[in-house]
Design a protein around this motif. Structure first.
Motif, mmCIF file in Angstrom:
data_model
loop_
_atom_site.group_PDB
_atom_site.id
_atom_site.type_symbol
_atom_site.label_atom_id
_atom_site.label_comp_id
_atom_site.label_asym_id
_atom_site.label_seq_id
_atom_site.Cartn_x
_atom_site.Cartn_y
_atom_site.Cartn_z
ATOM 1 N N VAL A 146 0.819 -1.272 -0.002
ATOM 2 C CA VAL A 146 -0.019 0.007 -0.019
ATOM 3 C C VAL A 146 0.906 1.249 -0.103
ATOM 4 O O VAL A 146 1.768 1.470 0.659
ATOM 5 N N CYS A 147 0.612 1.998 -1.010
ATOM 6 C CA CYS A 147 1.434 3.549 -1.039
ATOM 7 C C CYS A 147 0.315 4.520 -0.566
ATOM 8 O O CYS A 147 -0.806 4.569 -1.313
ATOM 9 N N TYR A 148 0.817 5.415 0.232
ATOM 10 C CA TYR A 148 0.151 6.399 0.640
ATOM 11 C C TYR A 148 0.599 7.716 0.167
ATOM 12 O O TYR A 148 1.842 8.222 0.123
ATOM 13 N N ASN A 149 -0.372 8.669 -0.546
ATOM 14 C CA ASN A 149 0.124 9.748 -1.018
ATOM 15 C C ASN A 149 -0.640 11.048 -0.059
ATOM 16 O O ASN A 149 -2.000 11.115 0.004
ATOM 17 N N ILE A 150 0.163 11.658 0.477
ATOM 18 C CA ILE A 150 -0.387 12.557 1.474
ATOM 19 C C ILE A 150 -0.477 14.089 0.717
ATOM 20 O O ILE A 150 0.435 14.748 0.728
ATOM 21 N N TYR A 151 -1.485 14.610 0.228
ATOM 22 C CA TYR A 151 -1.301 15.860 -0.575
ATOM 23 C C TYR A 151 -1.663 17.022 0.474
ATOM 24 O O TYR A 151 -1.146 17.967 -0.045
ATOM 25 N N GLY A 152 -1.960 17.018 1.668
ATOM 26 C CA GLY A 152 -2.233 17.870 2.482
ATOM 27 C C GLY A 152 -0.934 18.426 2.944
ATOM 28 O O GLY A 152 -0.765 19.619 3.379
ATOM 29 N N GLU A 153 0.427 17.823 2.599
ATOM 30 C CA GLU A 153 1.447 18.091 3.302
ATOM 31 C C GLU A 153 2.190 19.306 2.530
ATOM 32 O O GLU A 153 2.752 20.375 2.781
ATOM 33 N N PHE A 154 1.299 19.421 1.230
ATOM 34 C CA PHE A 154 1.653 20.737 0.257
ATOM 35 C C PHE A 154 0.981 21.954 0.745
ATOM 36 O O PHE A 154 1.376 22.864 0.041
#
Length: 582
Positions: free
Chosen positions: A319-327
């Protein structure tokens, strides 16, 4: 996990107690791929309205769950798993392929073999190109002998006059030196009236530029001779097939190559020629992008909190997590997207991360060779962030063109309203096969959606699971229980010998009362309060860890009192150790 709808209790129902015995810890490896889930906030409002109309009355329904400890093997419960999706992930076993698919794969492999034999993917310089290059480097200079001879002829002709016999003598002299001059002078009229200038023009125009006179013989060096012989030998001797690897797998070297080729075939609906064009373009792009060198580069470590791998889903996919909120961090956003060079570095980092992750997959027949993507859109920058949209679009295009069929499921969580609106607009343009891989969940349904695909022991704590650093690991299986509204649940851990019993418990959303006690088997012993019953707020620590030193046979009893009008999900697990010496 199938959701259990709230059961309304009317005044005609009398209090009763239900007892459920769990014979095993819930198994998490039998879940089939669920269908597309699109969660809208309207569902939450309908559920809320329904629960308000059918608000349960006291007294509470009580349920008891008994879980045996290591002294008697933990057992499994029979809760249902999510329903399978409309389209399951394609098999990588050749025996599962249809006849036309096997035929397409065989034809595809033949094309690949021919390309390797002919060095189609590398294309070294040909013999003709080699000689063409040598000729350009050694073009002969224009001969000057003709000009000198012409001047001599003109001088002699002027000195001796225009007599016919002198012209003949001049023709003989020129014929010895150059045949071109003879042809020019022989055209002079018998009366010798042609002028010197006319003779010169005739001689010059008679020189053929297409066939310049051979230059003086030069001694060819040994080095040049050897190089020419090598080219001749290479052109006459068949070359060995070239070696090409893709995603760390050598083409046609073993069975893993079949799995790679199937991905390109499926991406082009088993159209062999189109698949061959696609893989040829991919190999060329990988060379230009220098993928093998990129994998070894040290790029920005700060982006590791934006994209990272963690655990596996219920079918074994990484499972790969992409955390767009970090931007949302202005500093990180500027550092990543402020100019073209930084955006290019981000793109290279993203490709590097994916390439490293893919090389860890199992490309054997029947192996796990796809990943699950979890995209967290909480606090993500809106559509007005042009730089982010541009970089994301470019990355997606490269992934689509060069990494086909590597995503088993795309799960979008904490989805804002505007994202759902965009998805509704583009959905008609997507194939059913593509749409089957997409799952969308708003903030209120995100944890529930993730738990339907990922076991709690593999799901990070921040997303509703129990996976974190500590006493328990990802191999310690978690039991899931759904607590009905206005219901008290009791979970029992029987113990038959001295040990140290530890357990973790989490209630999604909490706002319930929790207590724990030890009840000895001996009638003359007293009950020991481990955790006094208290209401745990949702803002508190999401996971509670308790332990108790058991000195005599008995049972540890956990009590969850859900007095709210909403169902709750309980996650817990336990382990025992030998009792430490006093």
């Amino acid at each position: 996990m199938a959701q259990e709808a709230p059961i309304p209790i009317t005044t005609s129902i009398t209090p009763k107690e239900e007892q459920v015995v769990i014979t095993h810890v819930v198994s998490s490896d039998k879940t089939e791929t669920p269908t597309v889930v699109v969660v809208a906030e309207k569902e939450k409002e309908k559920e809320k309205d329904s629960e308000e109309v059918e608000k349960p009355l006291k007294p509470l329904v009580e349920e008891t769950i008994i879980l045996e400890t290591h002294c008697s093997e933990p057992k499994n419960n029979d809760e249902q798993v999510p329903e399978p999706g409309l389209l399951k992930e394609e098999s990588t076993k050749l025996s599962d392929l249809h006849e036309n698919q096997n035929k397409a794969l065989l034809e595809f492999k033949q094309l690949i073999q021919e390309a390797l034999n002919n060095h189609h993917f590398s294309s070294p310089p040909t013999k003709e190109q080699h000689y063409e290059k040598k000729e350009k480097q050694a073009e002969p200079e224009p001969a000057r002998e003709t000009t000198t001879t012409t001047e001599e002829v003109a001088t002699k002709t002027e000195e001796k006059g225009e007599e016919k016999e002198q012209v003949k003598e001049t023709e003989a002299v020129i014929e010895d030196k150059e045949a071109v001059t003879v042809a020019a002078i022989s055209s002079i009229d018998e009366d010798g009236t042609k002028t010197v200038e006319a003779i010169e023009e005739t001689i010059i125009s008679s020189v053929q530029p297409e066939q310049p006179p051979p230059p003086p013989e030069e001694k060819v060096s040994d080095t040049e001779t050897k190089e020419t012989n090598k080219v001749d030998e290479a052109s006459s001797t068949p070359l060995a097939p070239e070696q090409v690897s893709i995603f760390g797998v050598p083409l046609l070297a073993d069975e893993r190559s079949d799995v790679i080729l199937l991905k390109f075939l499926r991406a082009r609906d088993f159209k062999v020629k189109e698949a061959f064009t696609m893989i040829s373009n991919t190999i060329q792009w990988r060379k230009e992008f220098k993928i093998d060198e990129l994998v070894e580069e040290n790029l920005d470590d700060e982006l590791e909190k934006v994209v990272y791998m963690h655990g596996f889903d219920k079918e074994g996919h990484p499972v790969c997590y992409n955390i767009y909120g970090e931007f949302n961090s202005k500093e990180l956003y500027k550092k990543t997207f402020s100019d073209e060079e930084k955006r290019d570095t981000f793109l290279r980092w993203r490709i590097q991360f994916l390439e490293k992750s893919i090389r860890k997959l199992d490309f054997n027949h029947g192996g796990i060779c796809t990943i699950v993507q979890v995209n967290d859109l909480k606090n993500s920058p809106g559509p007005g962030k042009w730089e982010l949209r541009q970089a994301t679009k470019q990355a997606l295009q490269l992934l689509q063109d060069n990494y086909p069929e590597f995503v088993a499921k795309q799960v979008f969580i904490n989805v804002p309203w505007w994202y759902l609106a965009v998805n509704r607009m583009i959905s008609p343009f997507l194939t059913q096969r593509t749409k089957s891989k997409f799952v969308f969940a708003g903030p209120s349904k995100s944890v529930e959606t993730l738990l339907s695909y990922i076991a709690p022991e593999q799901l990070p704590v921040k997303y509703g699971g129990l996976s974190k650093d500590g006493e328990f690991g990802n191999t310690d299986v978690v039991t899931e229980v759904t607590v009905k509204p206005a219901t008290k649940h009791t979970v029992e851990f029987p113990v038959t010998e001295q040990c140290l019993l530890s357990w973790e418990i989490r209630v999604i959303g909490w706002d319930v009362s929790y207590g724990a006690e030890f009840v000895p088997s001996s009638e003359g012993s007293y009950t020991v309060i481990i955790q006094k019953a208290r209401k745990v707020a949702s803002s508190e620590e999401p996971v509670l860890l308790n332990s108790f030193k058991v000195g005599e046979p008995g049972k540890v009893v956990l009590t969850i009192d859900n007095s709210s009008s909403k169902k709750k999900k309980i996650l817990y697990r336990l382990k025992t150790k030998p009792s430490p010496s006093d």
